[in-house]
Structures are given as C-alpha cells and as structure tokens.
Design an enzyme around this catalytic site. Structure first.
Site, PDB file in Angstrom:
ATOM      1  N   GLU A  10     -82.306 -50.783  54.332  1.00  0.00           N
ATOM      2  CA  GLU A  10     -82.010 -52.056  53.659  1.00  0.00           C
ATOM      3  C   GLU A  10     -80.948 -52.890  54.358  1.00  0.00           C
ATOM      4  O   GLU A  10     -80.677 -54.010  53.951  1.00  0.00           O
ATOM      5  CB  GLU A  10     -81.621 -51.827  52.189  1.00  0.00           C
ATOM      6  CG  GLU A  10     -80.273 -51.224  51.952  1.00  0.00           C
ATOM      7  CD  GLU A  10     -80.297 -49.716  51.920  1.00  0.00           C
ATOM      8  OE1 GLU A  10     -79.832 -49.145  50.948  1.00  0.00           O
ATOM      9  OE2 GLU A  10     -80.794 -49.114  52.891  1.00  0.00           O
ATOM     10  N   ASP A  83     -80.983 -46.396  50.532  1.00  0.00           N
ATOM     11  CA  ASP A  83     -79.901 -45.511  50.074  1.00  0.00           C
ATOM     12  C   ASP A  83     -80.367 -44.498  49.031  1.00  0.00           C
ATOM     13  O   ASP A  83     -81.336 -44.729  48.298  1.00  0.00           O
ATOM     14  CB  ASP A  83     -78.751 -46.342  49.479  1.00  0.00           C
ATOM     15  CG  ASP A  83     -77.984 -47.089  50.560  1.00  0.00           C
ATOM     16  OD1 ASP A  83     -78.064 -46.679  51.727  1.00  0.00           O
ATOM     17  OD2 ASP A  83     -77.324 -48.086  50.225  1.00  0.00           O
ATOM     18  N   ASP A  85     -79.783 -43.578  45.987  1.00  0.00           N
ATOM     19  CA  ASP A  85     -79.381 -43.805  44.601  1.00  0.00           C
ATOM     20  C   ASP A  85     -80.500 -44.580  43.914  1.00  0.00           C
ATOM     21  O   ASP A  85     -81.538 -44.847  44.517  1.00  0.00           O
ATOM     22  CB  ASP A  85     -78.033 -44.540  44.513  1.00  0.00           C
ATOM     23  CG  ASP A  85     -78.029 -45.872  45.247  1.00  0.00           C
ATOM     24  OD1 ASP A  85     -79.114 -46.388  45.571  1.00  0.00           O
ATOM     25  OD2 ASP A  85     -76.937 -46.405  45.495  1.00  0.00           O
ATOM     26  N   GLU A  87     -80.749 -47.652  42.930  1.00  0.00           N
ATOM     27  CA  GLU A  87     -81.003 -48.961  43.540  1.00  0.00           C
ATOM     28  C   GLU A  87     -81.814 -48.784  44.822  1.00  0.00           C
ATOM     29  O   GLU A  87     -82.761 -49.530  45.085  1.00  0.00           O
ATOM     30  CB  GLU A  87     -79.670 -49.662  43.829  1.00  0.00           C
ATOM     31  CG  GLU A  87     -79.737 -51.174  43.801  1.00  0.00           C
ATOM     32  CD  GLU A  87     -79.995 -51.743  42.416  1.00  0.00           C
ATOM     33  OE1 GLU A  87     -80.694 -52.770  42.342  1.00  0.00           O
ATOM     34  OE2 GLU A  87     -79.526 -51.160  41.415  1.00  0.00           O
ATOM     35  N   TYR A 284     -71.897 -41.554  52.160  1.00  0.00           N
ATOM     36  CA  TYR A 284     -72.304 -42.640  51.262  1.00  0.00           C
ATOM     37  C   TYR A 284     -71.204 -42.939  50.255  1.00  0.00           C
ATOM     38  O   TYR A 284     -70.624 -42.037  49.653  1.00  0.00           O
ATOM     39  CB  TYR A 284     -73.597 -42.258  50.541  1.00  0.00           C
ATOM     40  CG  TYR A 284     -74.234 -43.410  49.808  1.00  0.00           C
ATOM     41  CD1 TYR A 284     -74.484 -44.620  50.451  1.00  0.00           C
ATOM     42  CD2 TYR A 284     -74.582 -43.293  48.464  1.00  0.00           C
ATOM     43  CE1 TYR A 284     -75.065 -45.676  49.776  1.00  0.00           C
ATOM     44  CE2 TYR A 284     -75.178 -44.338  47.790  1.00  0.00           C
ATOM     45  CZ  TYR A 284     -75.413 -45.530  48.448  1.00  0.00           C
ATOM     46  OH  TYR A 284     -75.984 -46.582  47.779  1.00  0.00           O
ATOM     47  N   ARG A 286     -71.183 -44.728  47.394  1.00  0.00           N
ATOM     48  CA  ARG A 286     -71.425 -44.902  45.953  1.00  0.00           C
ATOM     49  C   ARG A 286     -71.765 -43.541  45.374  1.00  0.00           C
ATOM     50  O   ARG A 286     -72.888 -43.072  45.489  1.00  0.00           O
ATOM     51  CB  ARG A 286     -72.548 -45.908  45.706  1.00  0.00           C
ATOM     52  CG  ARG A 286     -72.158 -47.328  46.077  1.00  0.00           C
ATOM     53  CD  ARG A 286     -73.180 -48.355  45.614  1.00  0.00           C
ATOM     54  NE  ARG A 286     -72.759 -49.693  45.998  1.00  0.00           N
ATOM     55  CZ  ARG A 286     -73.114 -50.317  47.101  1.00  0.00           C
ATOM     56  NH1 ARG A 286     -73.928 -49.716  47.954  1.00  0.00           N
ATOM     57  NH2 ARG A 286     -72.692 -51.534  47.377  1.00  0.00           N
ATOM     58  N   HIS A 329     -74.878 -36.375  45.197  1.00  0.00           N
ATOM     59  CA  HIS A 329     -74.150 -36.734  46.409  1.00  0.00           C
ATOM     60  C   HIS A 329     -72.938 -35.843  46.604  1.00  0.00           C
ATOM     61  O   HIS A 329     -72.486 -35.168  45.694  1.00  0.00           O
ATOM     62  CB  HIS A 329     -73.636 -38.182  46.321  1.00  0.00           C
ATOM     63  CG  HIS A 329     -74.721 -39.205  46.378  1.00  0.00           C
ATOM     64  ND1 HIS A 329     -74.588 -40.453  45.816  1.00  0.00           N
ATOM     65  CD2 HIS A 329     -75.950 -39.174  46.931  1.00  0.00           C
ATOM     66  CE1 HIS A 329     -75.685 -41.138  46.027  1.00  0.00           C
ATOM     67  NE2 HIS A 329     -76.524 -40.394  46.683  1.00  0.00           N
TER      68      HIS A 329
END
Length: 761
Positions: A10, A83, A85, A87, A284, A286, A329
């Site tokens: 992304e 990613d 997650d 999203e 990562y 988040r 994570h």
C-alpha cells in the site's frame, strides 16, 4: 509489460524497500493506500439490504488501478502484501474486487518487519484473505459512516452548520470537556508544608513532616513548639528495593513516551514511525502487543552482554495486559539491534533511538535501590519528622533508559542521637486541580476505556482540532503569593514568597463548539458519547474479527438504537441547544437579556429571536462565560461600540470586542488592541495603534492593479488576490515582475471560495 510475480503493497516507500529483497522475477507495485472506499458524498449504505455499502474507485485511484491491471498478466502470480491488520486486510480484499481477483485463491502475505528473512518467510507461507478481518473493518467503516452521516445533519439543524459527529471523536471531545469542567469546579485548598534542616556531617540532615498542616495558626504553633523542643532519632529503617524496566513499546505507549521525552505530537510520532517501518528499521508500528519474538530476545541479550556485561542481561517476556488487544503482532522494536542510530532525518533518529533504548532496557536487569528512613521525635509534639534517603546500588536498565538516578545520601545516625536544629519553615502550598489532557494523556485515557484502536488515535486527535472542537494551547501561568514562616535561632519570622502556577504546554482545551455540541449529544444521543457503550462497540468489532458475529447483524443492532434518537431530536428547539441563560431585564427597554451560544461563540442577546423587532447582540466580557456573567456586566457590554475619539484627519474611532478579542474600528479598518480594554483605551493610544497599522499596510501591498487585483506580502510569503480567490506565485517568479494579465491567469485556475451559509434559526 506484465509481471511473472506481482507484489502489491500500500505504500511506495514500502515497495522500494521490499524490491531490494526479491529477485528479478518479482515486480513490486503500490496501491497508495485504499483502492476503493465509500464515496465522499451521500450515505451510500443500503439500510434495507443488510447495510450493504456501495464502494467506488475514487478518481485519484483510477490511474493506479489501470497501472496495476497493466502489470497483471494472464499467468501472473499475485501477492497481496498490505499491512498485517484489519485495515491492511481490507485493502487486500478491495484490491481483489478492483482487479477481478478471487480472494479465496489469491496469495496474501504478511510480515511484521520489512527485512529479507521476514519477506522470504512470508513468500514461503502465503495464506488467503481473512474475510472475518475484512468484515470487522467493514463494520467499523459502515458504522462510522452511519453515525457521521445521520448525526451530523442533526447538529447542522440544531446547533451550527458545518459541524460533524463521530463515534470516537465525540467521546474524545467529551473527555476533554468534562476535564475542563472539573478544573472550573475545583476549589483549591491551601495547607502548610513543614520542613527542617539539622546539623550533621558530612552533609546536613533534611526532614519533613509527612502530613501538611491545614491552617496557618496551627503551622505557627508547630514552629513555636519546635522552638523549645529537643529533637532525637527514634528509628532508622533500611530496606532494599527494585525498579523494573517498562515493557517494549505498543502504539499508544510509544505515542505517550515520544510526547513526554521528545515533545512530538501523536500524529508526528505515527508519521515518523511509519517511515522507519517502511525503510525496514523497526517492526510494524500499529500494535497492542508487548511481546517480543524469541529471536529479538536473543539478539537483545547478545548486545547487552557485549556492551555492558553479563550482570546487566535479564531476558523477559511481557504479557499484553489490555483485554481488548488485537492482532498477533510483536511490540515495536528495532529490526536490527546492532544498529543504534537509524533514520533519514534528526526526528526519525530521535524516535528510533527511543525505541532502541526502550526495547533493550526491557531485557536488562532491574535497578537495585537502597532506601533509608529516619524518624525524628519532636519533644513537645506528638508528630514525627521524617528524613528519606535513596541510593542507587546497581543501575541495571537505567544504564540505557532513564539515566542514573540522583542519590539522596543520609548522614550516619544512631537511634537515640540528639539533633541540633538549624532552621525550620512552614511554606503555604495549594492543591492542584486535575491536569488538562495533553495528546499523550488523552491517548492513555482512551486506551484505558477501551475506546478506539492504536490506528485511530492520531487521526481522531487531529480531527477534533481541525474541526475546532479542541485547541492545543500553552499557558505561561501566573505568580501566586505564598506565606512563608521561618524558625531560626529560636526566632520566628513571617514573609511572603511567590510561585509560578498554571504553567502548561501543549494542553487540549475545549472550545465553545465542544461545549454546546457535547451537551446536545449527551442529552439527546447519550449512547453515542457513552464511554461503556463505545467500548462495547469495539468489542463487537473484535467478535466480528474472530468470526463470532455477523457484521451486518452487529450494525443492525446498533442502528436500532440510533434511528429513534434521530427522529426524537427533530423536536429539539435551537433555543434549547444554544443554552440561553436569562440574566434579567434591561431596565430601560424592558427587554430580556440572555447569555447564549451564537454562530461565533458565546454572546449576549437583548430581546427575543421570535419577535418582530430584531434582537441586539453584544460580546461577553473577556473573562466571563455564559454561566458566570451577571446582568450588570451584560448591560455594560451593550454600551459597545464606544466612541474613543477621532484620528488626526477627523475620522471617528470606535472601540469594541469581537470574536477575536478587543479592537478599534476606523471606517473599514479594524485594529486589534489586545490586551487593552475597549472601555479604558484612550484616544492617544488608539491613534498610535491606528498609525502603526497604516504603516504596516503600506508594506502589505507589493502591487495594486485598477481591476482590484493585488499582490500582497502575506505572513507565509507573497500571494495574488482579487478578494475572492488567492493564488500562489510560481516558484521562480519575482512578485514585482508579474503583470496584471499573468495575475488574472493564475487566479483563474483557483476555484472561488464558497460563502458560508448561515444556519436557519
């Protein structure tokens, strides 16, 4: 040309880093974030058809889709690498929809860090798009659109045009407003802190009375009694203690620590962390997790032992405390512990070093503290004084994170030893009100309440400031006078000293919009701004992510409660929402005087809105609010504007208060007179300020044309304006060299500013 293996991420920065680790058989392209979304205008959710969203490819993404389709050959193998997650999972799913791929067969790869081993491992172990995670993100998107789209028009009608409501943002604003009201209601009580100094070697012994004395006469009595007292050591208590390192960073703890240690805003921290992640420097960013991989623990241990020695290493695995933590994570850590400094600029380097130190410290030995307490008898009093000392016996993790603690060493004492008093003092102190929220402390509170997610905090805090619900403000504080009573050489003297109180940096203050909007929502849409309810919604998203609940059923249950509240709110009057407070009646006109919220904030109103004769309006006094202004103070404000005098050329000078503070007006020229008072500013001062303004205006215009177009020296550089549109100058163009025709062409490319429509009353 089509690719044999097409990897889609992304972010272009992420694409650049990944390309380094894959062979020539792989082409890496970027979707530049979401490839599809709900259209900006309209609800675009079919409430009658299980809340089905109508996604579209925005205009600015159509060229990207064309480029990705071109890279996609008939026999291409596609790897969706957004990613790890919810999203990111949604981005992968939307890519499938936009590119005609089957999410059940297309390769989905995830990695917690952008390193060669992590990328290679991901390619070896692809999975499919997790539709439960997609549905969880979809539920959040649809629910937030429903709240925003259905509730915002209510605010437009009943409060003020242009307002917006949001599930998390409205709760965040409520927290800030409630804290402000706590501060306003806080009654600060004073007390007296007793401290004493005794003769000792090699350094004097300092002690305090553990509990403050409430009243000044009692503090004076304590010092008088102490004047004739004998002091002796009653007890010496020594004990060892430890201080343990904090866990590695989660998203929210990184935001908080970067704020307190580096002064970074939440948004700034996330932007810097994103760049560090995309360049392969950190994992990562988040995450709710405080765990470390076994690889990371082993690598940290090696570095600690080689840099500081065996005794400094203590491997730990932290358990994530948050009950609402999501995704499997790791915590945020460096990808390579051998790299102490990393980042493309100074800010990135500072944040990286904070992450490096915190992670390393989490795997280090505890600091060992030796604490000593000495109890001191005052012969004429039952209270005891206490002296406290603390020695850092072993620094442990403090070697890396936090620095060495300053030792407080007490002199050698024996039980029964008599002490010689040098001086004693009673200093007046005041209780502190609750602290206003900073961005970091607001994040901490939202996390404690289970509201929002790490990825939502930065945009939420940015939104509530951008929409004028909250202002980030500094306060220089004020000097406060304190009583100081001193006992020395058997004599008691009294004096005054001062302290600076109320100093604040980058604290969040609610605006009048926050007050009026939050009160309206709390009264008529209680569930939307209810802390427990909002946290339950987050749990609902988690259940959808685990496949335990259908996303559309979750939305249906939520909307069942929202829809009737929307209908009920239609009966609420604007008079109610403006929070009009009747102060009394004007003795001359017999008209009612109200303090209320208006379009531009709190104001005073004389007369009724519904009457044939239009009401008169006046500003509030600068130091008063709707709930504190009196009728007498309000009547004074209706005497504005006040004639101060005339300019040298005979123009009338008026003094007044506006939405931006006190000012003087000469014809169509307005001049701020802050911090002066419009009731007391005199003609001489007004003339001086007016002449200064004229002098500044002379330098304001670089060029003026007969058509009304001007080239102006603005605070951010020269610009062109015709009063309706503003245009920037071309980079290499000198303003003095521009002619009228060129200015017209530049202005023609700028859309005309839309006039703000006044909300109907």
């Amino acid at each position: 040309m089509s690719a044999k293996n097409l990897v889609i991420v992304e972010s272009p920065a992420k694409a650049k880093t990944i390309e380094k680790y894959l062979g020539s058989d792989f082409v890496v392209e970027s979707s530049y974030g979401h490839i599809r979304d709900l259209p900006q205008k309209g609800l675009n959710i079919d409430k009658e058809n299980n809340f089905k969203p109508a996604y579209e490819i925005p205009d600015d993404k159509k060229e990207i889709v064309r480029k990705l389709k071109k890279a996609l050959g008939k026999d291409s193998i596609v790897w969706l690498a957004s990613d790890e997650d919810r999203e990111g999972e949604a981005i992968a799913w939307h890519l499938c929809q936009a590119l005609g791929l089957d999410p059940k067969t297309t390769n989905r790869i995830v990695f917690h860090e952008i390193t060669k081993p992590a990328i290679e491992q991901a390619i070896k172990n692809p999975r499919k798009v997790n539709e439960d995670l997609v549905n969880s993100q979809q539920a959040r998107r649809v629910l937030d659109r429903l709240v925003g789209y259905e509730l915002s028009p209510v605010l437009w009608k009943k409060v003020q045009r242009g307002l917006s409501a949001g599930r998390v943002q409205s709760v965040a604003v409520r927290l800030i407003l409630e804290r402000e009201r706590e501060i306003e209601a806080f009654q600060s009580k004073s007390s007296y802190k007793i401290s004493a100094e005794f003769l000792a070697s090699p350094e004097n012994l300092k002690a305090i009375l553990p509990k403050n004395i409430t009243d000044k006469p009692d503090a004076e009595t304590f010092l008088k009694d102490s004047s004739g007292s004998k002091f002796s050591v009653e007890n010496i208590n020594k004990k060892s203690g430890t201080r343990n390192p904090s866990p590695p960073f989660t998203t929210s703890s990184l935001q908080q620590e970067a704020s307190s240690k580096l002064g970074f805003s939440v948004r700034q921290t996330m932007s810097l962390a994103q760049r560090l992640y995309e360049s392969g420097k950190i994992t990562y960013m988040r995450t709710d997790s405080t765990t470390l991989s076994s690889y990371a623990i082993t690598e940290a241990e090696k570095i600690i032992k080689s840099k500081f020695g065996e005794k400094y290493a203590q491997s730990r695995q932290y358990k994530t405390k948050s009950r609402t933590a999501q995704e499997a994570h790791e915590s945020i850590r460096p990808t390579n512990f051998k790299v102490e400094i990393a980042g493309a600029d100074e800010q990135q380097k500072k944040l990286y070093q904070l992450i490096w130190k915190r992670t390393l410290a989490s795997q280090m030995s505890s600091a060992q503290i030796e604490k000593t307490e000495i109890d001191i008898i005052v012969s004429k009093r039952k209270e005891k004084l206490v002296a406290k000392g603390e020695i850092l016996a072993f620094d442990g993790y403090l070697k890396v994170y936090g620095g060495n603690k300053d030792d407080v060493i007490l002199p050698d004492m024996k039980i029964g030893s008599e002490l010689s008093l040098i001086s004693m003092q009673a200093l007046q102190t005041y209780e502190r009100p609750p602290a206003r929220y900073s961005e970091a402390s607001l994040v901490k509170k939202l996390e404690e309440l289970g509201i929002g997610r790490p990825s939502t905090y930065a945009p939420t805090i940015h939104t509530i400031q951008a929409r004028n619900y909250v202002e980030k403000s500094d306060s220089e504080g004020r000097d406060r006078e304190l009583d100081l009573i001193i006992l020395k050489d058997s004599e008691i003297t009294q004096s005054k000293t001062t302290e600076k109180t109320g100093v604040e940096r980058a604290k969040l203050l609610p605006t009048y919009l926050a007050e009026i909007t939050t009160d309206f929502l709390t009264k008529h849409f209680a569930s939307i701004v209810d802390y427990d309810f909002t946290a339950k919604v987050e749990k609902g998203f988690d259940e959808v992510a685990r496949g335990e609940e259908d996303w559309s059923d979750m939305i249906k249950n939520f909307y069942k409660g929202l829809e009737p509240l929307i209908k009920q709110s239609e009966n609420v009057s604007r008079q109610e929402t403006s929070k009009a407070r009747l102060l009394g009646t004007d003795p001359k006109t017999k008209k009612p005087i109200y303090a209320r919220f208006g379009r531009f904030g709190p104001m005073l109103q004389k007369g009724e809105t519904e009457s044939e004769e239009k009401p008169a309006f006046a500003p509030l006094p600068t130091d008063k609010g709707i709930n504190t202004v009196s009728l007498e103070e309000a009547l004074e404000m209706f005497k504005l504007p006040k004639v101060v005098g005339k300019t040298k050329d005979g123009k009338e000078i008026l003094a007044n208060i506006g939405r931006f503070g006190p000012y003087i007006q000469i014809e169509k020229t307005f001049v701020s007179i802050k911090p002066l008072d419009p009731f007391t500013v005199d003609e001489a001062k007004a003339r001086e300020l007016y002449e200064n303004k004229k002098e500044l205006d002379k330098n304001k215009y670089i060029k003026k044309f007969d058509s009304g177009i001007s080239i102006i020296n603005g605070p951010y550089g020269p610009y062109i304006t015709d009063g309706k549109r503003n245009a920037r100058l071309p980079k290499d163009q000198k303003p003095e060299e521009l002619d009228e025709e060129t200015c017209k062409q530049l202005l023609s490319k700028v859309p005309e500013r839309r006039k703000k429509r006044r909300a109907k009353k």
